[in-house]
Scaffold this active site. Structure first.
Site, short mmCIF file in Angstrom:
data_model
loop_
_atom_site.label_atom_id
_atom_site.label_comp_id
_atom_site.label_asym_id
_atom_site.label_seq_id
_atom_site.Cartn_x
_atom_site.Cartn_y
_atom_site.Cartn_z
N ASP A 68 38.28 44.72 49.07
CA ASP A 68 39.24 44.38 48.04
C ASP A 68 38.85 43.01 47.51
O ASP A 68 38.45 42.13 48.28
CB ASP A 68 40.66 44.36 48.60
CG ASP A 68 41.70 44.50 47.50
OD1 ASP A 68 41.66 45.53 46.78
OD2 ASP A 68 42.52 43.58 47.31
N GLY A 149 35.13 43.77 34.76
CA GLY A 149 36.35 43.04 35.13
C GLY A 149 36.42 41.65 34.50
O GLY A 149 36.24 41.48 33.29
N ASP A 151 34.36 39.21 34.83
CA ASP A 151 33.05 38.54 34.82
C ASP A 151 32.84 37.66 33.58
O ASP A 151 32.19 36.62 33.66
CB ASP A 151 31.92 39.57 34.89
CG ASP A 151 31.65 40.03 36.31
OD1 ASP A 151 32.20 39.41 37.24
OD2 ASP A 151 30.90 41.00 36.49
N HIS A 176 30.54 36.66 45.31
CA HIS A 176 31.52 36.86 46.39
C HIS A 176 31.23 38.14 47.17
O HIS A 176 31.31 38.19 48.38
CB HIS A 176 32.92 36.92 45.76
CG HIS A 176 32.97 37.77 44.51
ND1 HIS A 176 32.39 37.38 43.32
CD2 HIS A 176 33.47 39.00 44.27
CE1 HIS A 176 32.54 38.33 42.42
NE2 HIS A 176 33.20 39.32 42.97
N ARG A 177 30.85 39.20 46.42
CA ARG A 177 30.58 40.50 47.05
C ARG A 177 29.34 40.40 47.94
O ARG A 177 29.32 40.90 49.07
CB ARG A 177 30.38 41.53 45.93
CG ARG A 177 30.21 42.96 46.39
CD ARG A 177 30.53 43.94 45.28
NE ARG A 177 31.96 43.94 44.98
CZ ARG A 177 32.48 43.46 43.85
NH1 ARG A 177 31.71 42.99 42.90
NH2 ARG A 177 33.79 43.46 43.68
#
Ligand code: ITT
Length: 194
Positions: A68, A149, A151, A176-177
C-alpha cells in the site's frame, strides 16, 4: 522463485516486475485468475497492505505480497496518505486526485512531502512488513507525462524533476517502491529461499 503480487493496479505491477531481480518472477493477479478490486478498509497504510496480502494468500492458499502506498504532505497533516487512491472521492481517477492536491496546496509555501510504501509478505498465517520512503516536494503545477498517480506533481529530493519526467529506470532506482522491495528481497535472501 515465483512470487504472487496482490495488486489490481497495472502500473504498480509493471514497476515491481522491473524492480525485481532476475531470480524473482512476479506473478500478477490476472495470472492467478483474480480480476476484481482488492478491498482497502483499514485506517493505516500498514493495515491496508496487510489486508490485501492476507486476502489473496488465504483465498488462493499461496504465499504472496501486497503493498500500500500513500503520498504524505506535511502542510496537509500528511494527507492524502492512506486515502491516496480515493482522495477526490471513491470513483475519481488520478486527474481529480492530483487536482485536489494542487488546489489544497495553493498559496502554501511548505511543499514538503513523501511517498511511503509498505510491503507485506504473507505466508501461512504469518507476515512481515517492509517500508520504503522517498522524500521530496510538491510542485506548483503538473510536470511530465510518464509514471502514474501523483508522479507529475512530486519531485524527489535533489533530483530536480518529477517522477513523471523520469524514465521508468530512473524512477525505479530511487522510488519508495524500490526501497521497500529491496528490503523485502534482502529478507528473502537471508531466509535462503531465493
Ligand atoms: P492496489 O491496492 O490494488 O495495489 P491501488 O491503486 O488501490 O492498487 P494504493 O491504494 O496503494 O493502490 O495506491 C494509492 C494511490 O496512490 C494509487 O491509486 C495512485 O494514485 C497513488 N500512487 C501509488 N503509488 C504511486 C507512485 O509510485 N507514484 C504516484 N502515485 C502513486
Amino acid at each position: 522463485m515465483k512470487l504472487v503480487f496482490a495488486s489490481s493496479n497495472p502500473n504498480k505491477l509493471k514497476e515491481i516486475i522491473a524492480i525485481a531481480p532476475p531470480n524473482i518472477q512476479i506473478v500478477g493477479l490476472k495470472e492467478l485468475g483474480f480480476e476484481g478490486e482488492l478491498e482497502e478498509t483499514q485506517t493505516t497504510i500498514e493495515g491496508n497492505s496487510l489486508q490485501k496480502a492476507e486476502f489473496i494468500s488465504s483465498k488462493f492458499n499461496v504465499p504472496c505480497f501486497a503493498e500500500d502506498t500513500g503520498l504524505e504532505i506535511e502542510a496537509l497533516n500528511n494527507e492524502p496518505g492512506v486515502y491516496s487512491a480515493r482522495y477526490a472521492g471513491k470513483k475519481e481517477g488520478f486527474i481529480d486526485n492530483v487536482a485536489k492536491v494542487l488546489t489544497k496546496m495553493e498559496g502554501i509555501k511548505n511543499r514538503k512531502a513523501q511517498f511511503k510504501t509498505v510491503i507485506t509478505y504473507y505466508n501461512q498465517g504469518k507476515y512481515v512488513q517492509f517500508e520504503g520512503i522517498t522524500e521530496g516536494e510538491i510542485t506548483l503545477e503538473r510536470h511530465g507525462e510518464g509514471g502514474f498517480g501523483y508522479d507529475c506533481i512530486f519531485i524527489p529530493l535533489n533530483s530536480g524533476k518529477t517522477y513523471a519526467e523520469m524514465t521508468q529506470n530512473e524512477k525505479n532506482r530511487l522510488s519508495h517502491r524500490k526501497k521497500s522491495f529491496e528490503k523485502f528481497a534482502n529478507h528473502l535472501a537471508a531466509l535462503s529461499v531465493l
